[in-house]
Design an enzyme around this catalytic site. Structure first.
Site, PDB file in Angstrom:
ATOM      1  N   HIS A  91      82.568 -31.066  39.639  1.00  0.00           N
ATOM      2  CA  HIS A  91      81.530 -30.539  38.915  1.00  0.00           C
ATOM      3  C   HIS A  91      81.143 -31.505  37.872  1.00  0.00           C
ATOM      4  O   HIS A  91      81.424 -32.516  37.453  1.00  0.00           O
ATOM      5  CB  HIS A  91      82.420 -29.498  37.873  1.00  0.00           C
ATOM      6  CG  HIS A  91      82.981 -28.258  38.468  1.00  0.00           C
ATOM      7  ND1 HIS A  91      83.810 -28.202  39.297  1.00  0.00           N
ATOM      8  CD2 HIS A  91      82.582 -27.050  38.491  1.00  0.00           C
ATOM      9  CE1 HIS A  91      84.377 -27.005  39.728  1.00  0.00           C
ATOM     10  NE2 HIS A  91      83.481 -26.256  39.211  1.00  0.00           N
ATOM     11  N   PHE A  94      84.959 -32.249  31.566  1.00  0.00           N
ATOM     12  CA  PHE A  94      85.119 -30.820  30.900  1.00  0.00           C
ATOM     13  C   PHE A  94      84.363 -29.792  31.618  1.00  0.00           C
ATOM     14  O   PHE A  94      83.138 -29.931  32.025  1.00  0.00           O
ATOM     15  CB  PHE A  94      84.305 -30.921  29.686  1.00  0.00           C
ATOM     16  CG  PHE A  94      84.284 -29.909  28.614  1.00  0.00           C
ATOM     17  CD1 PHE A  94      85.364 -29.224  28.081  1.00  0.00           C
ATOM     18  CD2 PHE A  94      83.043 -29.324  28.410  1.00  0.00           C
ATOM     19  CE1 PHE A  94      85.322 -28.067  27.363  1.00  0.00           C
ATOM     20  CE2 PHE A  94      83.028 -28.066  27.834  1.00  0.00           C
ATOM     21  CZ  PHE A  94      84.099 -27.535  27.093  1.00  0.00           C
ATOM     22  N   ALA A 118      79.744 -21.953  31.684  1.00  0.00           N
ATOM     23  CA  ALA A 118      78.674 -21.687  30.845  1.00  0.00           C
ATOM     24  C   ALA A 118      77.960 -20.425  30.843  1.00  0.00           C
ATOM     25  O   ALA A 118      77.604 -20.133  29.751  1.00  0.00           O
ATOM     26  CB  ALA A 118      77.536 -22.730  31.462  1.00  0.00           C
TER      27      ALA A 118
END
Ligand SMILES: NC(=O)N[C@H]1NC(=O)NC1=O
Length: 173
Positions: free
Chosen positions: A71, A123, A127
């Site tokens: 990610h 992290f 979203a």
């Protein structure tokens, strides 16, 4: 073919079409779609999601860490370069991360770096379910956790991101 499908249409896709459509429902992890192909026919989009989640849950911790590592940082280097996947770019915009003040941007950058230093993976948060304020607050709080807790939380966020990406392709009417 339209970008929006019913579950019956999904069940009629051939393998290549399936991967083309679902290969990025878990960011850069087309193995997730490849792995669940064998479970067709899917009853509905939630069944498809469930099989992807089960596959992810069965990964060893190293595999789960790998999923998180694939990610991009929120508002990170790839976002600045305009090199995010289409999905990630839309999600970061939805959270308002493209309208952060320079101070907010710097805070997120610094905290992302601290998080990565501490845990060895980025992290990850869904979203689309959080606005920039919640993301900034969330990362500061999550920095206090253990690596095991963060591995679990991060993977649960990946599953939420996956569900929303799936619903974009196969809306639940
Ligand atoms: N780092 C991180 O959370 N990235 C992700 N979150 C999200 O909703 N889309 C992403 O690419």
């Amino acid at each position: 073919m339209s970008d929006v499908l019913t579950i019956s249409q999904v069940n009629e896709l051939n393998y290549e079409e399936f991967i083309d459509l679902f290969g990025n429902v878990v960011e850069h992890c087309s193995i997730c779609a490849a792995a669940v192909w064998r479970f067709r026919p899917f009853r509905d989009v939630y069944h498809l999601h469930q099989e992807i989640c089960s596959f992810v849950d069965l990964l060893p911790d190293t595999g789960k860490e790998g999923v998180l590592r694939l990610h991009p940082d929120l508002a990170g280097r790839l976002a600045e370069l305009g090199s995010l996947t289409q999905e990630s770019s839309a999600e970061q915009k939805a959270a308002g991360l493209d309208t952060m003040t320079p101070e907010e941007k710097q805070l997120l950058k610094d905290t992302n770096a601290k998080y990565r230093d501490k845990f060895g993976f980025p992290f990850v948060i869904c979203a689309r379910q959080n606005k920039k304020e919640a993301i900034l607050k969330g990362i500061v709080e999550r920095l206090e956790h253990s690596a095991a807790e963060e591995l679990n939380i991060g993977i649960e966020e990946v599953k939420k991101i996956c569900m929303l990406r799936l619903l974009n392709i196969v809306p639940d009417k």
